[in-house]
Design a protein around this motif. Structure first.
Motif, PDB file in Angstrom:
ATOM      1  N   HIS A 196      -7.419 -43.697  26.316  1.00 36.42           N
ATOM      2  CA  HIS A 196      -8.465 -44.228  25.444  1.00 36.42           C
ATOM      3  C   HIS A 196      -9.104 -45.428  26.122  1.00 36.42           C
ATOM      4  N   CYS A 220      -4.023 -44.019  20.095  1.00 31.34           N
ATOM      5  CA  CYS A 220      -4.568 -43.605  18.810  1.00 31.34           C
ATOM      6  C   CYS A 220      -3.407 -43.344  17.859  1.00 31.34           C
ATOM      7  N   HIS A 248      -1.980 -36.963  19.389  1.00 31.16           N
ATOM      8  CA  HIS A 248      -2.422 -37.079  20.785  1.00 31.16           C
ATOM      9  C   HIS A 248      -1.609 -38.151  21.513  1.00 31.16           C
ATOM     10  N   CYS A 249      -1.400 -39.285  20.866  1.00 28.70           N
ATOM     11  CA  CYS A 249      -0.508 -40.320  21.415  1.00 28.70           C
ATOM     12  C   CYS A 249       0.820 -40.216  20.671  1.00 28.70           C
TER      13      CYS A 249
HETATM   14 ZN   LIG Z   1      -4.363 -40.807  21.712  1.00 28.88          ZN
END
Ligand SMILES: [Zn+2]
Ligand SMILES: [Zn+2]
Length: 445
Positions: A176, A182, A186-187
């Protein structure tokens, strides 16, 4: 070093509403209660005035704010909106015609939240401590990388190699630019203090305060997956063509003398391995241990140490043609080209009546052969033929049967194995050093 703060991107939108419990300061004013902001002419409209950015600083450490309509489970079947509660700073910025809400908070508080939401509360303390160290390592490495990227921009990062007959690509996390991590999968999934933290996780994070995994003074890329299948995998089987000195293909077991490690890059050894159920830490059907790792244990399949998937010719050809957006015709064969030490396929050749093409690396293979993705790319293929096809050339199989091992990429820590180790009385440093060879645990703060 002082404990750093992490910035977490929570939500974006044209407008957002939030409630400040207790006093906050913003633009020199003391505020609390309900507020609404919206995007207007490239800025943030708050109470009729336009700002470039807004920071709401809590006057007291225990103050919290709630953000309405945060979307959770993006792209999952359970996607929905909910109100979430956070401690720390609320920072609002403008990003490409939208507002973005960011939560800034101490690293250790962030870790308590993400580990509590990812792990079941009844996991063993030593397993949770091992997880705290790798989550912290990942986070701090991520934050450092972003700082370095800001300074000297990104290198050109090629994530695929394409020729006329092959596509070898890998999927690494994109970093990012506006915040460190985030709040989505995703993270790492982060929901602030919306749900209560588990007391066991609070203890695990406290007892490992500031500890990260290092090798030669650099923080390790401490990857982990659900179940290695008995042997851990190399970095290069899944991602870039580099190998990390602390990531080895090794048997997921500790004994004296050590269990033999068969050469699973060889086809016959891989078949024998996958078709048997060898002894290893992650070879367990202990319900209590599995429910520590699998959040929805009751709903999930638990036969992932060894698994089987079957397709008819129609199913597999339609699947592959759709997934790879290319017309292979009917599928004649799936030929292993290259395997890593855990038996995971790095490259697979697909032989069709219209086209022959090689794909890699492991995630592309898992996605091409399943509506979602296969448990792993460690599989061997059996074919069945109908009687009518006898004597025809090429002979088209009527069924494909995939026998597989493990769940996930298999690189680094094996979660099921580590949970079993924790149950059997291994300490968190023993667990970590089993999966990350010759790494060290360093205390940063
Ligand atoms: Zn992320
Ligand atoms: Zn394992």
């Amino acid at each position: 070093m002082k404990q750093p703060e992490v910035s977490v991107g929570i939500v974006t939108g044209q407008e957002m509403s939030f409630n400040l419990t207790g006093q906050y300061t913003a633009k020199g004013e003391t505020v609390s209660g309900e507020h609404k902001v919206c995007y207007k002419e490239g800025g943030i409209n708050w109470n009729g005035t336009l700002y470039q950015e807004l920071t709401f600083n809590p006057s007291q450490k225990d103050n919290c704010f709630s953000l309405n309509d945060v979307t959770i489970g993006i792209d999952f079947h359970w996607e929905r909106k909910e109100t979430q509660v956070f401690k720390g700073i609320l920072h609002i910025i403008v990003d490409e015609g939208k507002l973005c809400a960011i939560n800034i908070l101490p690293v250790e508080d962030y870790l308590v939240s993400v580990i509590s939401s990812e792990m079941s509360a009844n996991a063993s303390l030593e397993f949770l401590k091992a997880h705290a160290v790798i989550s912290r390592s990942w986070l701090i490495a991520q934050m450092k990388r972003r700082k370095d990227d800001d300074k000297n921009h990104k290198d050109n990062f090629f994530s695929f190699r394409k020729t006329e007959n092959s596509l070898i690509r890998w999927y690494d996390r994109d970093d990012h630019t506006l915040f460190d991590v985030c709040a989505d999968d995703h993270c790492q999934r982060y929901q602030g203090i919306t749900r209560a933290s588990s007391p066991q996780v609070i203890t695990a994070v406290k007892e490992t305060l500031g500890e990260v995994l290092t090798y030669n003074g650099t923080i390790c890329d401490a990857r982990f997956s659900k179940c290695c299948g008995g042997v851990t995998e190399l970095f290069s089987t899944c991602w870039e063509d580099i190998d990390l000195p602390y990531i080895k293909g090794k048997r997921d077991y500790i004994s004296n003398p050590p269990l033999k490690l068969p050469d699973l890059t060889q086809e016959s050894a891989a078949r024998k391995w996958i078709e048997s159920s060898p002894h290893s830490f992650c070879n367990t059907s202990n319900k209590r241990i599995l429910s520590q790792i699998l959040n929805n244990y009751d709903q999930e399949t638990t036969d992932f140490y060894r698994w089987k998937v079957e397709y008819t010719q129609e199913e597999i050809s339609s699947l592959i043609n759709r997934k790879l957006k290319s017309d292979f015709g009917e599928i004649i064969d799936l030929v292993p080209v290259k395997r890593g030490p855990s038996g995971r396929l790095q490259e697979l050749q697909i032989v069709g009546t219209l086209k022959t093409f090689t794909i890699g690396k492991e995630l592309l293979i898992r996605r091409a052969l399943s509506e979602t993705h296969l448990f792993s790319s460690a599989f061997v293929v059996d074919k069945e033929y109908s009687e009518e096809s006898e004597g025809t050339s090429p002979r088209i199989p009527s069924r494909f049967i995939l026998h597989g091992a493990g769940w996930g990429h298999g690189v680094g820590l094996c979660q099921i194995g580590a949970a079993v180790m924790g149950e059997r009385g291994y300490k968190y440093d023993e667990i970590l050093l089993h999966y990350y060879d010759n790494a060290k645990i360093d205390k940063l703060y």
